[in-house]
Design a protein around this motif. Structure first.
Motif, PDB file in Angstrom:
ATOM      1  N   ALA A 198       0.831  -1.199   0.000  1.00 19.33           N
ATOM      2  CA  ALA A 198       0.000   0.000   0.000  1.00 19.33           C
ATOM      3  C   ALA A 198       0.866   1.251   0.000  1.00 19.33           C
ATOM      4  CB  ALA A 198      -0.937   0.008   1.212  1.00 19.33           C
ATOM      5  N   LEU A 199       0.232   2.377  -0.320  1.00 19.39           N
ATOM      6  CA  LEU A 199       0.933   3.646  -0.433  1.00 19.39           C
ATOM      7  C   LEU A 199       1.531   4.107   0.896  1.00 19.39           C
ATOM      8  CD1 LEU A 199      -1.537   5.607  -2.757  1.00 19.39           C
ATOM      9  CD2 LEU A 199       0.624   4.503  -3.385  1.00 19.39           C
ATOM     10  N   THR A 200       0.952   3.668   2.008  1.00 18.75           N
ATOM     11  CA  THR A 200       1.458   4.072   3.318  1.00 18.75           C
ATOM     12  C   THR A 200       2.780   3.392   3.673  1.00 18.75           C
ATOM     13  OG1 THR A 200       0.153   2.332   4.360  1.00 18.75           O
ATOM     14  CG2 THR A 200      -0.847   4.533   4.221  1.00 18.75           C
ATOM     15  N   GLY A 201       3.190   2.409   2.872  1.00 19.73           N
ATOM     16  CA  GLY A 201       4.372   1.621   3.197  1.00 19.73           C
ATOM     17  C   GLY A 201       4.033   0.252   3.734  1.00 19.73           C
ATOM     18  N   PHE A 202       2.746  -0.046   3.852  1.00 21.89           N
ATOM     19  CA  PHE A 202       2.321  -1.363   4.319  1.00 21.89           C
ATOM     20  C   PHE A 202       2.692  -2.443   3.308  1.00 21.89           C
ATOM     21  CE2 PHE A 202      -0.789  -4.726   3.667  1.00 21.89           C
ATOM     22  CZ  PHE A 202      -0.818  -5.342   4.909  1.00 21.89           C
ATOM     23  N   TYR A 203       3.093  -3.600   3.804  1.00 26.67           N
ATOM     24  CA  TYR A 203       3.199  -4.787   2.975  1.00 26.67           C
ATOM     25  C   TYR A 203       2.958  -6.014   3.845  1.00 26.67           C
ATOM     26  CZ  TYR A 203       8.001  -5.109   4.848  1.00 26.67           C
ATOM     27  OH  TYR A 203       9.092  -5.184   5.675  1.00 26.67           O
ATOM     28  N   GLY A 204       2.391  -7.037   3.233  1.00 23.65           N
ATOM     29  CA  GLY A 204       2.090  -8.237   4.001  1.00 23.65           C
ATOM     30  C   GLY A 204       1.807  -9.424   3.104  1.00 23.65           C
TER      31      GLY A 204
ATOM     32  N   ILE B 123      -5.705 -23.390   9.258  1.00 24.41           N
ATOM     33  CA  ILE B 123      -4.433 -22.694   9.435  1.00 24.41           C
ATOM     34  C   ILE B 123      -4.558 -21.253   8.953  1.00 24.41           C
ATOM     35  CG2 ILE B 123      -2.014 -22.573   8.726  1.00 24.41           C
ATOM     36  CD1 ILE B 123      -1.962 -25.569   8.558  1.00 24.41           C
ATOM     37  N   LYS B 124      -4.077 -20.325   9.763  1.00 25.26           N
ATOM     38  CA  LYS B 124      -3.956 -18.926   9.387  1.00 25.26           C
ATOM     39  C   LYS B 124      -2.542 -18.467   9.738  1.00 25.26           C
ATOM     40  CE  LYS B 124      -8.806 -17.670  10.213  1.00 25.26           C
ATOM     41  NZ  LYS B 124      -9.725 -16.744  10.954  1.00 25.26           N
ATOM     42  N   ALA B 125      -1.832 -17.952   8.762  1.00 25.43           N
ATOM     43  CA  ALA B 125      -0.474 -17.476   8.995  1.00 25.43           C
ATOM     44  C   ALA B 125      -0.265 -16.191   8.211  1.00 25.43           C
ATOM     45  CB  ALA B 125       0.561 -18.522   8.581  1.00 25.43           C
ATOM     46  N   SER B 126       0.453 -15.248   8.798  1.00 25.73           N
ATOM     47  CA  SER B 126       0.668 -13.975   8.100  1.00 25.73           C
ATOM     48  C   SER B 126       1.894 -13.266   8.648  1.00 25.73           C
ATOM     49  CB  SER B 126      -0.557 -13.066   8.253  1.00 25.73           C
ATOM     50  OG  SER B 126      -0.764 -12.710   9.602  1.00 25.73           O
ATOM     51  N   PHE B 127       2.438 -12.395   7.811  1.00 30.78           N
ATOM     52  CA  PHE B 127       3.477 -11.448   8.219  1.00 30.78           C
ATOM     53  C   PHE B 127       3.124 -10.106   7.607  1.00 30.78           C
ATOM     54  CE2 PHE B 127       7.133  -8.924   6.923  1.00 30.78           C
ATOM     55  CZ  PHE B 127       7.689  -8.645   8.164  1.00 30.78           C
ATOM     56  N   SER B 128       3.246  -9.046   8.387  1.00 35.24           N
ATOM     57  CA  SER B 128       2.939  -7.713   7.873  1.00 35.24           C
ATOM     58  C   SER B 128       3.807  -6.659   8.525  1.00 35.24           C
ATOM     59  CB  SER B 128       1.458  -7.367   8.096  1.00 35.24           C
ATOM     60  OG  SER B 128       1.173  -7.277   9.483  1.00 35.24           O
ATOM     61  N   SER B 129       4.051  -5.601   7.762  1.00 34.41           N
ATOM     62  CA  SER B 129       4.707  -4.394   8.250  1.00 34.41           C
ATOM     63  C   SER B 129       3.747  -3.249   7.976  1.00 34.41           C
ATOM     64  CB  SER B 129       6.038  -4.168   7.537  1.00 34.41           C
ATOM     65  OG  SER B 129       6.602  -2.924   7.906  1.00 34.41           O
TER      66      SER B 129
ATOM     67  N   ASP C 188      -8.480  11.993  17.586  1.00 37.72           N
ATOM     68  CA  ASP C 188      -7.235  12.553  17.059  1.00 37.72           C
ATOM     69  C   ASP C 188      -6.057  12.438  18.021  1.00 37.72           C
ATOM     70  OD1 ASP C 188      -8.549  13.378  14.705  1.00 37.72           O
ATOM     71  OD2 ASP C 188      -9.319  15.155  15.737  1.00 37.72           O
ATOM     72  N   ASP C 189      -6.244  11.757  19.144  1.00 36.39           N
ATOM     73  CA  ASP C 189      -5.183  11.624  20.147  1.00 36.39           C
ATOM     74  C   ASP C 189      -4.595  10.221  20.062  1.00 36.39           C
ATOM     75  OD1 ASP C 189      -3.452  12.016  22.205  1.00 36.39           O
ATOM     76  OD2 ASP C 189      -4.957  11.835  23.797  1.00 36.39           O
ATOM     77  N   TYR C 190      -3.679  10.025  19.146  1.00 34.02           N
ATOM     78  CA  TYR C 190      -3.077   8.711  18.958  1.00 34.02           C
ATOM     79  C   TYR C 190      -1.587   8.858  18.672  1.00 34.02           C
ATOM     80  CZ  TYR C 190      -3.749  10.027  14.052  1.00 34.02           C
ATOM     81  OH  TYR C 190      -3.744  10.696  12.856  1.00 34.02           O
ATOM     82  N   THR C 191      -0.893   7.730  18.758  1.00 29.69           N
ATOM     83  CA  THR C 191       0.541   7.684  18.500  1.00 29.69           C
ATOM     84  C   THR C 191       0.799   6.952  17.194  1.00 29.69           C
ATOM     85  OG1 THR C 191       1.025   7.641  20.870  1.00 29.69           O
ATOM     86  CG2 THR C 191       2.760   6.878  19.385  1.00 29.69           C
ATOM     87  N   ASP C 192       1.579   7.558  16.325  1.00 27.84           N
ATOM     88  CA  ASP C 192       1.985   6.898  15.085  1.00 27.84           C
ATOM     89  C   ASP C 192       3.190   6.000  15.361  1.00 27.84           C
ATOM     90  OD1 ASP C 192       0.202   8.008  13.045  1.00 27.84           O
ATOM     91  OD2 ASP C 192       1.161   9.924  13.501  1.00 27.84           O
ATOM     92  N   TYR C 193       3.179   4.826  14.759  1.00 27.52           N
ATOM     93  CA  TYR C 193       4.318   3.919  14.904  1.00 27.52           C
ATOM     94  C   TYR C 193       4.266   2.882  13.784  1.00 27.52           C
ATOM     95  CZ  TYR C 193       1.193   0.338  16.852  1.00 27.52           C
ATOM     96  OH  TYR C 193       0.195  -0.592  17.032  1.00 27.52           O
ATOM     97  N   LEU C 194       5.309   2.095  13.668  1.00 30.38           N
ATOM     98  CA  LEU C 194       5.374   1.007  12.694  1.00 30.38           C
ATOM     99  C   LEU C 194       5.248  -0.319  13.431  1.00 30.38           C
ATOM    100  CD1 LEU C 194       5.938   0.103   9.733  1.00 30.38           C
ATOM    101  CD2 LEU C 194       8.362  -0.011  10.377  1.00 30.38           C
ATOM    102  N   LEU C 195       4.292  -1.138  13.012  1.00 29.62           N
ATOM    103  CA  LEU C 195       4.039  -2.417  13.673  1.00 29.62           C
ATOM    104  C   LEU C 195       4.446  -3.563  12.760  1.00 29.62           C
ATOM    105  CD1 LEU C 195       2.863  -4.068  16.029  1.00 29.62           C
ATOM    106  CD2 LEU C 195       0.631  -3.950  14.882  1.00 29.62           C
ATOM    107  N   LEU C 196       5.378  -4.381  13.233  1.00 27.79           N
ATOM    108  CA  LEU C 196       5.776  -5.611  12.542  1.00 27.79           C
ATOM    109  C   LEU C 196       5.127  -6.787  13.273  1.00 27.79           C
ATOM    110  CD1 LEU C 196       9.606  -4.917  12.087  1.00 27.79           C
ATOM    111  CD2 LEU C 196       7.758  -4.427  10.477  1.00 27.79           C
ATOM    112  N   THR C 197       4.383  -7.604  12.538  1.00 29.88           N
ATOM    113  CA  THR C 197       3.624  -8.680  13.169  1.00 29.88           C
ATOM    114  C   THR C 197       3.796  -9.986  12.411  1.00 29.88           C
ATOM    115  OG1 THR C 197       1.941  -7.082  13.879  1.00 29.88           O
ATOM    116  CG2 THR C 197       1.371  -9.408  14.018  1.00 29.88           C
TER     117      THR C 197
END
Length: 386
Positions: free
Chosen positions: A106-112, A130-136, A153-162
Motif C-alpha cells: 500500500a501507499l502508506t508503506g504497508f506490505y504483508g 491454518i492462518k499465517a501472516s506477516f505484515s509491516s 485525534d489523540d493517537y501515537t503513530d508507529y510502525l508495527l511488525l507482526t
C-alpha cells in the motif's frame, strides 16, 4: 449495476489465466474453440469462466489481483491465489477444502503476505484450519479502553511488525460436533514510535505470545466459504503461560455463534455473535480489538481495545443478477475492562452496504463500504466476512 461492474473491472484487471493441477484432457464438447486475443479480451474471458464447474480437476486454482483500499492501509495493490479441492474425490458429500494465499502493498508503506486454509480430511474425520501472516504496517495507537479510543485525534503513530500463526486441529466427535486443540503464536514489535509529549505509548515495544488450548465446534453449514443455511458455534479457551516464552501469564476465552437462513430465492439472512474475554496480565497488542474488515466494519482496527469485547451483526445477502449480489448490514459492539463496567451507552454502531461478484462457484469477491459513528471505510476481499 452496470456502473458497479465498470468500477469492479479495473480492480480485477490484474487477473491471470486459471491454473489447474492434473487437469483431465478436454472432452471436445466445449463451445469455446478460439482463444481470445489481446490482454483486455483475455481478462474478460477469464472472468467469464472463473466460476465454471470443474469436476475433472483434483485441484482448482485461480489467481486474482488488483487495487485495494482499507482504512488501516489506504490504497494499494493485492494479489491472491485461491484453490478448492476435496481430499477424497469419490465422496461427493465431503465438504470442499479451500486455501487462499495472498500478498499486498500500500501507499502508506504497508506490505504483508499470508495464507488461510481449511482442510477437510476423508470422511470428515479431521479438520485442520491454518492462518499465517506477516505484515509491516504503519499503525496508530490510541491506548486502552473506550475513553482512549473516543479521542479520535489523540493517537501515537508507529510502525508495527507482526508475525502470526494459528492452527486448529479438530476431530469429528459425532456427525456435527468437533473438538480439538488450538495453537497460536504471535510476535509483534513496535518501531519508529512518535514519542511526542502527551501521546499514549505502548509498553513493552516487543511482545511475544504463544498459547494453546481446547475448543468445541458445532457446524451444520452447507458450504463453509459462503453458507446459505445452518449454524456454526465455537467456544475456545487458550492459555499463554510464561514457560512457553511469554513475558506474562494470561488466558483468552473466545465465543462465536453464526446462523444462516434462506428467506426467499436468492435471499439469505446471516447473523453473527462474537465475544472475547481476557484474564491475567495481557500485553497491549494481545488485547481484544474492535473494527477491521470482519466485525464493526467502518472503524479503524485497534482504535478501540480492551480486555473484553462483544459484538453482533445482521446481514442480508441478496442475489441480484447473474454473478452479482448485494448485501446490507447493521451491527454493534462494546469493549470494556470488566463485565460490571459494560455500558450500552458506549456501544459502537456499524452499518453499510456491499457488492458481491461470484469469482468461483459460491466463492465471492467482496467490496464493502462500512460506516461507524465517526469513521468509514472501504474493504475488498474474498469470501464472506462470516
Amino acid at each position: 449495476m452496470v456502473l458497479i461492474k465498470k468500477l469492479l473491472l479495473p480492480i480485477l484487471l490484474c487477473c491471470s489465466v486459471t491454473v489447474t493441477a492434473r487437469q483431465a484432457p478436454s472432452s471436445g464438447n466445449s463451445t469455446d474453440t478460439t482463444a481470445p486475443r489481446g490482454l483486455y479480451q483475455r481478462v474478460l474471458h477469464y472472468l467469464a469462466h472463473t466460476n465454471d464447474e470443474r469436476k475433472h480437476k483434483n485441484l482448482d486454482l485461480s489467481f486474482i489481483g488488483g487495487p485495494v483500499y482499507t482504512p488501516e492501509t489506504s490504497a494499494g495493490i493485492a494479489v491472491m491465489l485461491a484453490a478448492q479441492y476435496r481430499t477424497d474425490r469419490t465422496d461427493s458429500l465431503l465438504p470442499v477444502s479451500n486455501v487462499a494465499v495472498y500478498g499486498s502493498v500500500a501507499l502508506t508503506g504497508f506490505y504483508g503476505i499470508g495464507i488461510n486454509s481449511t482442510t477437510i480430511f476423508p470422511k470428515d474425520r479431521f479438520r485442520l484450519m491454518i492462518k499465517a501472516s506477516f505484515s509491516s504496517r504503519p499503525d496508530k495507537y490510541w491506548g486502552i479502553g473506550y475513553d482512549a479510543g473516543s479521542a479520535k485525534d489523540d493517537y501515537t503513530d508507529y510502525l508495527l511488525l507482526t508475525e502470526k500463526l494459528q492452527a486448529d486441529l479438530a476431530i469429528n466427535l459425532s456427525n456435527r460436533f468437533y473438538a480439538g486443540i488450538s495453537a497460536h503464536i504471535q510476535n509483534g514489535q513496535a518501531k519508529d514510535i512518535d514519542t511526542a509529549g502527551g501521546k499514549p505509548l505502548m509498553q513493552p515495544t516487543r511482545v511475544f505470545g504463544m498459547g494453546a488450548g481446547p475448543f468445541i465446534v458445532y457446524d451444520t453449514r452447507d458450504f463453509i466459504p459462503n453458507p446459505a443455511r445452518g449454524i456454526y458455534a465455537r467456544i475456545g479457551y487458550r492459555f499463554y503461560p510464561t514457560f512457553l516464552g511469554n513475558n506474562t501469564s494470561f488466558t483468552k476465552l473466545e465465543l462465536q455463534f453464526d446462523w444462516y437462513k434462506q428467506l426467499w430465492k436468492g435471499g439469505i439472512l446471516a447473523m453473527d455473535f462474537y465475544a472475547e474475554e481476557h484474564s491475567g496480565d495481557v500485553p497491549w497488542n494481545m488485547l481484544a480489538q474492535a473494527g477491521g474488515s470482519n466485525r464493526l466494519r467502518g472503524y479503524y482496527e485497534g482504535r478501540y481495545r480492551d480486555r473484553n469485547y462483544v459484538s453482533g451483526q445482521v446481514e442480508l445477502r441478496q442475489h441480484v443478477y447473474r454473478r452479482s449480489s448485494a448485501v446490507i448490514w447493521v451491527g454493534g459492539g462494546n469493549i470494556f475492562p470488566r463485565f460490571d463496567a459494560l455500558s450500552f451507552q458506549q456501544t459502537l454502531l456499524s452499518y453499510g452496504i456491499g457488492y458481491r461478484w461470484e469469482f468461483k462457484n459460491r466463492v465471492n469477491i467482496r467490496l464493502d463500504y462500512g460506516r461507524g459513528q465517526d469513521q468509514s471505510g472501504f474493504y475488498f476481499g474474498i469470501n464472506e466476512v462470516f
